[in-house]
Motif scaffolding. Structure first.
Motif, PDB file in Angstrom:
ATOM      1  N   VAL A 124     -31.971  33.037 -58.365  1.00  0.00           N
ATOM      2  CA  VAL A 124     -31.260  33.475 -57.157  1.00  0.00           C
ATOM      3  C   VAL A 124     -29.831  32.931 -57.205  1.00  0.00           C
ATOM      4  CG1 VAL A 124     -31.179  33.429 -54.638  1.00  0.00           C
ATOM      5  CG2 VAL A 124     -33.379  33.580 -55.805  1.00  0.00           C
ATOM      6  N   GLN A 125     -28.895  33.856 -57.229  1.00  0.00           N
ATOM      7  CA  GLN A 125     -27.476  33.492 -57.279  1.00  0.00           C
ATOM      8  C   GLN A 125     -26.857  33.765 -55.906  1.00  0.00           C
ATOM      9  OE1 GLN A 125     -25.645  32.476 -60.146  1.00  0.00           O
ATOM     10  NE2 GLN A 125     -27.590  32.320 -61.242  1.00  0.00           N
ATOM     11  N   VAL A 126     -26.346  32.720 -55.303  1.00  0.00           N
ATOM     12  CA  VAL A 126     -25.727  32.871 -53.978  1.00  0.00           C
ATOM     13  C   VAL A 126     -24.218  32.660 -54.131  1.00  0.00           C
ATOM     14  CG1 VAL A 126     -25.612  31.959 -51.624  1.00  0.00           C
ATOM     15  CG2 VAL A 126     -27.809  32.051 -52.817  1.00  0.00           C
ATOM     16  N   VAL A 127     -23.458  33.634 -53.697  1.00  0.00           N
ATOM     17  CA  VAL A 127     -21.996  33.506 -53.729  1.00  0.00           C
ATOM     18  C   VAL A 127     -21.504  33.441 -52.294  1.00  0.00           C
ATOM     19  CG1 VAL A 127     -19.815  34.597 -54.402  1.00  0.00           C
ATOM     20  CG2 VAL A 127     -21.799  34.762 -55.898  1.00  0.00           C
ATOM     21  N   VAL A 128     -20.758  32.374 -51.986  1.00  0.00           N
ATOM     22  CA  VAL A 128     -20.278  32.198 -50.615  1.00  0.00           C
ATOM     23  C   VAL A 128     -18.759  32.324 -50.588  1.00  0.00           C
ATOM     24  CG1 VAL A 128     -20.219  30.634 -48.630  1.00  0.00           C
ATOM     25  CG2 VAL A 128     -22.161  30.570 -50.193  1.00  0.00           C
ATOM     26  N   TYR A 129     -18.256  33.312 -49.883  1.00  0.00           N
ATOM     27  CA  TYR A 129     -16.817  33.435 -49.658  1.00  0.00           C
ATOM     28  C   TYR A 129     -16.508  32.710 -48.363  1.00  0.00           C
ATOM     29  CZ  TYR A 129     -16.147  36.875 -53.338  1.00  0.00           C
ATOM     30  OH  TYR A 129     -16.064  37.507 -54.557  1.00  0.00           O
ATOM     31  N   SER A 130     -15.651  31.702 -48.476  1.00  0.00           N
ATOM     32  CA  SER A 130     -15.463  30.861 -47.299  1.00  0.00           C
ATOM     33  C   SER A 130     -14.011  30.405 -47.155  1.00  0.00           C
ATOM     34  CB  SER A 130     -16.398  29.653 -47.435  1.00  0.00           C
ATOM     35  OG  SER A 130     -16.573  29.026 -46.211  1.00  0.00           O
ATOM     36  N   ASP A 131     -13.706  29.976 -45.946  1.00  0.00           N
ATOM     37  CA  ASP A 131     -12.368  29.494 -45.600  1.00  0.00           C
ATOM     38  C   ASP A 131     -12.581  28.119 -44.967  1.00  0.00           C
ATOM     39  OD1 ASP A 131     -10.214  28.818 -43.935  1.00  0.00           O
ATOM     40  OD2 ASP A 131      -9.850  30.849 -43.279  1.00  0.00           O
ATOM     41  N   PHE A 132     -11.875  27.101 -45.476  1.00  0.00           N
ATOM     42  CA  PHE A 132     -12.119  25.743 -44.987  1.00  0.00           C
ATOM     43  C   PHE A 132     -11.738  25.535 -43.520  1.00  0.00           C
ATOM     44  CE2 PHE A 132     -11.923  24.837 -49.609  1.00  0.00           C
ATOM     45  CZ  PHE A 132     -13.178  24.273 -49.725  1.00  0.00           C
ATOM     46  N   GLN A 133     -10.858  26.395 -43.008  1.00  0.00           N
ATOM     47  CA  GLN A 133     -10.443  26.203 -41.610  1.00  0.00           C
ATOM     48  C   GLN A 133     -11.234  27.081 -40.646  1.00  0.00           C
ATOM     49  OE1 GLN A 133      -6.157  26.232 -41.094  1.00  0.00           O
ATOM     50  NE2 GLN A 133      -6.336  25.784 -38.906  1.00  0.00           N
ATOM     51  N   CYS A 134     -12.223  27.813 -41.161  1.00  0.00           N
ATOM     52  CA  CYS A 134     -12.962  28.741 -40.309  1.00  0.00           C
ATOM     53  C   CYS A 134     -14.162  28.036 -39.664  1.00  0.00           C
ATOM     54  CB  CYS A 134     -13.369  29.928 -41.174  1.00  0.00           C
ATOM     55  SG  CYS A 134     -14.958  30.619 -40.890  1.00  0.00           S
ATOM     56  N   PRO A 135     -14.187  27.959 -38.319  1.00  0.00           N
ATOM     57  CA  PRO A 135     -15.297  27.270 -37.649  1.00  0.00           C
ATOM     58  C   PRO A 135     -16.659  27.913 -37.940  1.00  0.00           C
ATOM     59  CG  PRO A 135     -13.487  27.660 -36.124  1.00  0.00           C
ATOM     60  CD  PRO A 135     -13.168  28.424 -37.359  1.00  0.00           C
ATOM     61  N   ALA A 136     -16.677  29.254 -38.082  1.00  0.00           N
ATOM     62  CA  ALA A 136     -17.944  29.942 -38.368  1.00  0.00           C
ATOM     63  C   ALA A 136     -18.500  29.523 -39.731  1.00  0.00           C
ATOM     64  CB  ALA A 136     -17.736  31.452 -38.326  1.00  0.00           C
ATOM     65  N   CYS A 137     -17.589  29.214 -40.666  1.00  0.00           N
ATOM     66  CA  CYS A 137     -18.020  28.769 -42.007  1.00  0.00           C
ATOM     67  C   CYS A 137     -18.674  27.395 -41.892  1.00  0.00           C
ATOM     68  CB  CYS A 137     -16.841  28.698 -42.962  1.00  0.00           C
ATOM     69  SG  CYS A 137     -16.030  30.282 -43.202  1.00  0.00           S
ATOM     70  N   LYS A 138     -18.073  26.551 -41.073  1.00  0.00           N
ATOM     71  CA  LYS A 138     -18.639  25.221 -40.872  1.00  0.00           C
ATOM     72  C   LYS A 138     -20.028  25.342 -40.208  1.00  0.00           C
ATOM     73  CE  LYS A 138     -17.970  20.821 -38.681  1.00  0.00           C
ATOM     74  NZ  LYS A 138     -17.064  19.815 -38.189  1.00  0.00           N
ATOM     75  N   ASN A 139     -20.126  26.232 -39.226  1.00  0.00           N
ATOM     76  CA  ASN A 139     -21.408  26.409 -38.521  1.00  0.00           C
ATOM     77  C   ASN A 139     -22.508  26.959 -39.429  1.00  0.00           C
ATOM     78  OD1 ASN A 139     -20.135  25.539 -36.231  1.00  0.00           O
ATOM     79  ND2 ASN A 139     -19.748  27.593 -35.436  1.00  0.00           N
ATOM     80  N   ALA A 140     -22.096  27.702 -40.454  1.00  0.00           N
ATOM     81  CA  ALA A 140     -23.101  28.294 -41.358  1.00  0.00           C
ATOM     82  C   ALA A 140     -23.611  27.275 -42.383  1.00  0.00           C
ATOM     83  CB  ALA A 140     -22.503  29.495 -42.078  1.00  0.00           C
ATOM     84  N   LEU A 141     -22.888  26.177 -42.550  1.00  0.00           N
ATOM     85  CA  LEU A 141     -23.256  25.210 -43.595  1.00  0.00           C
ATOM     86  C   LEU A 141     -24.676  24.636 -43.467  1.00  0.00           C
ATOM     87  CD1 LEU A 141     -20.098  23.073 -44.437  1.00  0.00           C
ATOM     88  CD2 LEU A 141     -21.270  24.747 -45.851  1.00  0.00           C
ATOM     89  N   PRO A 142     -25.098  24.212 -42.246  1.00  0.00           N
ATOM     90  CA  PRO A 142     -26.464  23.675 -42.158  1.00  0.00           C
ATOM     91  C   PRO A 142     -27.536  24.700 -42.546  1.00  0.00           C
ATOM     92  CG  PRO A 142     -25.221  23.212 -40.154  1.00  0.00           C
ATOM     93  CD  PRO A 142     -24.389  24.118 -40.975  1.00  0.00           C
ATOM     94  N   VAL A 143     -27.277  25.968 -42.247  1.00  0.00           N
ATOM     95  CA  VAL A 143     -28.245  27.028 -42.596  1.00  0.00           C
ATOM     96  C   VAL A 143     -28.319  27.164 -44.119  1.00  0.00           C
ATOM     97  CG1 VAL A 143     -28.928  29.418 -42.157  1.00  0.00           C
ATOM     98  CG2 VAL A 143     -27.487  28.239 -40.507  1.00  0.00           C
ATOM     99  N   LEU A 144     -27.148  27.126 -44.732  1.00  0.00           N
ATOM    100  CA  LEU A 144     -27.090  27.229 -46.191  1.00  0.00           C
ATOM    101  C   LEU A 144     -27.757  26.005 -46.831  1.00  0.00           C
ATOM    102  CD1 LEU A 144     -25.881  29.178 -48.294  1.00  0.00           C
ATOM    103  CD2 LEU A 144     -23.854  27.739 -48.338  1.00  0.00           C
ATOM    104  N   GLN A 145     -27.519  24.865 -46.205  1.00  0.00           N
ATOM    105  CA  GLN A 145     -28.103  23.615 -46.698  1.00  0.00           C
ATOM    106  C   GLN A 145     -29.633  23.668 -46.667  1.00  0.00           C
ATOM    107  OE1 GLN A 145     -26.165  20.845 -47.870  1.00  0.00           O
ATOM    108  NE2 GLN A 145     -28.213  20.399 -48.658  1.00  0.00           N
ATOM    109  N   GLU A 146     -30.161  24.256 -45.567  1.00  0.00           N
ATOM    110  CA  GLU A 146     -31.625  24.402 -45.457  1.00  0.00           C
ATOM    111  C   GLU A 146     -32.176  25.236 -46.605  1.00  0.00           C
ATOM    112  OE1 GLU A 146     -33.182  25.953 -41.753  1.00  0.00           O
ATOM    113  OE2 GLU A 146     -31.984  24.478 -40.650  1.00  0.00           O
ATOM    114  N   LEU A 147     -31.482  26.350 -46.884  1.00  0.00           N
ATOM    115  CA  LEU A 147     -31.916  27.221 -47.992  1.00  0.00           C
ATOM    116  C   LEU A 147     -31.841  26.469 -49.315  1.00  0.00           C
ATOM    117  CD1 LEU A 147     -30.257  30.704 -47.345  1.00  0.00           C
ATOM    118  CD2 LEU A 147     -32.669  30.138 -47.217  1.00  0.00           C
ATOM    119  N   GLU A 148     -30.757  25.739 -49.462  1.00  0.00           N
ATOM    120  CA  GLU A 148     -30.542  24.986 -50.706  1.00  0.00           C
ATOM    121  C   GLU A 148     -31.659  23.958 -50.908  1.00  0.00           C
ATOM    122  OE1 GLU A 148     -26.642  23.210 -50.660  1.00  0.00           O
ATOM    123  OE2 GLU A 148     -27.119  22.086 -52.472  1.00  0.00           O
ATOM    124  N   ASN A 149     -32.041  23.292 -49.828  1.00  0.00           N
ATOM    125  CA  ASN A 149     -33.119  22.298 -49.928  1.00  0.00           C
ATOM    126  C   ASN A 149     -34.450  22.958 -50.274  1.00  0.00           C
ATOM    127  OD1 ASN A 149     -31.278  20.383 -49.220  1.00  0.00           O
ATOM    128  ND2 ASN A 149     -31.878  20.294 -47.070  1.00  0.00           N
TER     129      ASN A 149
END
Lengths: 213, 143
Positions: A50-75
């Protein structure tokens, strides 16, 4: 021919023509095509199914909010999933997005991209609202033990900026319109909400297809 | 003649808007709708699927002058709805960077989009007020 019939036939004709036009143009546009970029910023097992590609912007609050969800998948799928980060700085609304991306890209050259990535998101609210984010970025570099001279050289190198712009162009080509946009084996998901509701399901489907579950 | 230009203008905006969304993967427009925080999650996908088609079809109808007054009325309802949604997003300080009206084509802030939509709404009312339209499919069908 009565007027109603004329209207019905004309309206139907226009609609059919539009449907054919849309489908003929859309046909063959594979937005999910996966292409490996130079200096890819990846984590997870090499050659993972499974290859996950994340297009993200460091200043985007929505990107920060999505991180825990991505982290759960990663774990959950740590053995079967590889994550690749791609820059997609939104320069117009986010004043420091490109500078943050540049520092992160320079941290990547010293093998500390993910540490820098985490730090930028952790302190997003602080540096986003300051007039001198650059000194904060420099401080993060120092705290993470990055070589100051190498960082400076990298920041001044026009190739660094070009690399970021190339990544963003790849995103534009893949029909990325906002951040975060995530591709899971080519399937597009936009935002933390869609990642939360569909991400796990897509990963499991992909693993099932490959006979890995 | 001015009304003809107006018809093309409103029609073209909706054709472009619908086309851009239809050329983009569905999750992109779904994310735009999610950003407005007004639709139930079960409605987001069907609305994201159907709405761009309605924009494209009625925009084309209006530009061609087919069912001109009815098409202008439908588009006026869309425009009024957009204005309400965009105003609501501003009042509630929803974190929308842009309106999402034109897919990846044109980026407008909610405030800019309200101005555009208000202008198009007035234009639609003028089109609706006209009983006959020159250079239109309606004219041909009534011959």
């Amino acid at each position: 021919m009565n007027i109603r019939r004329r209207y019905f036939l004309t309206g139907s004709g226009i609609i059919v023509a539009l449907v054919l036009l849309v489908f003929s143009v859309r046909f063959g546009r594979d937005v999910g095509a996966f292409s490996n970029l130079e200096n890819a910023k990846v984590k997870g097992p090499h050659g993972a199914p499974v290859q996950v590609v994340v297009y993200s912007d460091f200043q985007c609050p929505a990107c920060k909010n999505a991180l825990p969800v991505l982290q759960e998948l990663e774990n959950e799928f740590s053995e079967t999933m590889q994550i690749e980060f791609r820059h997609y700085p939104l320069e117009r609304p986010h004043r420091w997005a490109m500078t943050a991306a540049t520092f992160a890209e320079c941290a990547a050259e010293q093998g500390k991209f993910w540490e820098y990535h985490d730090r930028l998101y952790l302190d997003q609210a602080t540096w986003s609202n300051t007039d001198d984010a650059i000194s904060l970025f420099a401080r993060y570099s120092h705290e993470l033990g990055l070589d100051k001279e190498k960082i400076q050289k990298c920041l001044e190198n026009p190739e660094t900026l070009q690399r970021i712009r190339r990544e963003r162009s790849t995103g534009v080509w893949q029909k990325v319109e906002s951040t975060p946009t995530i591709f899971i084996n080519g399937q597009l998901i936009v935002g933390g909400l869609q990642l939360k509701t569909k991400g796990r399901e897509i990963v499991l489907e992909e693993l099932k297809k490959l006979g890995k579950v | 003649m001015l009304v003809l230009v107006m018809r093309f203008l409103v029609g073209a905006v909706f054709i472009y808007s619908g086309w851009e969304k239809l050329m983009s993967p569905l999750p992109n427009f779904m994310a735009v709708l999610e950003g407005y925080q007004i639709l139930k999650s079960s409605l987001i996908q069907p609305v994201a699927f159907i709405f761009p088609w309605l924009e494209l079809v009625f925009g084309t109808f209006l530009a061609l002058g087919f069912l001109s007054r009815a098409s202008a009325s439908v588009l006026a309802v869309f425009l009024a709805t957009f204005i309400v949604l965009l105003s609501r997003s501003l009042l509630l300080h929803l974190p929308l960077l842009e309106c999402g009206c034109f897919g990846s084509g044109i980026s407008l802030t909610p405030a800019q989009a309200i101005i555009l939509d208000a202008g198009l709404l007035v234009t639609s009312f003028i089109i609706m007020a006209r009983k006959s339209h020159v250079l239109s499919v309606d004219q041909v069908l009534h011959k």
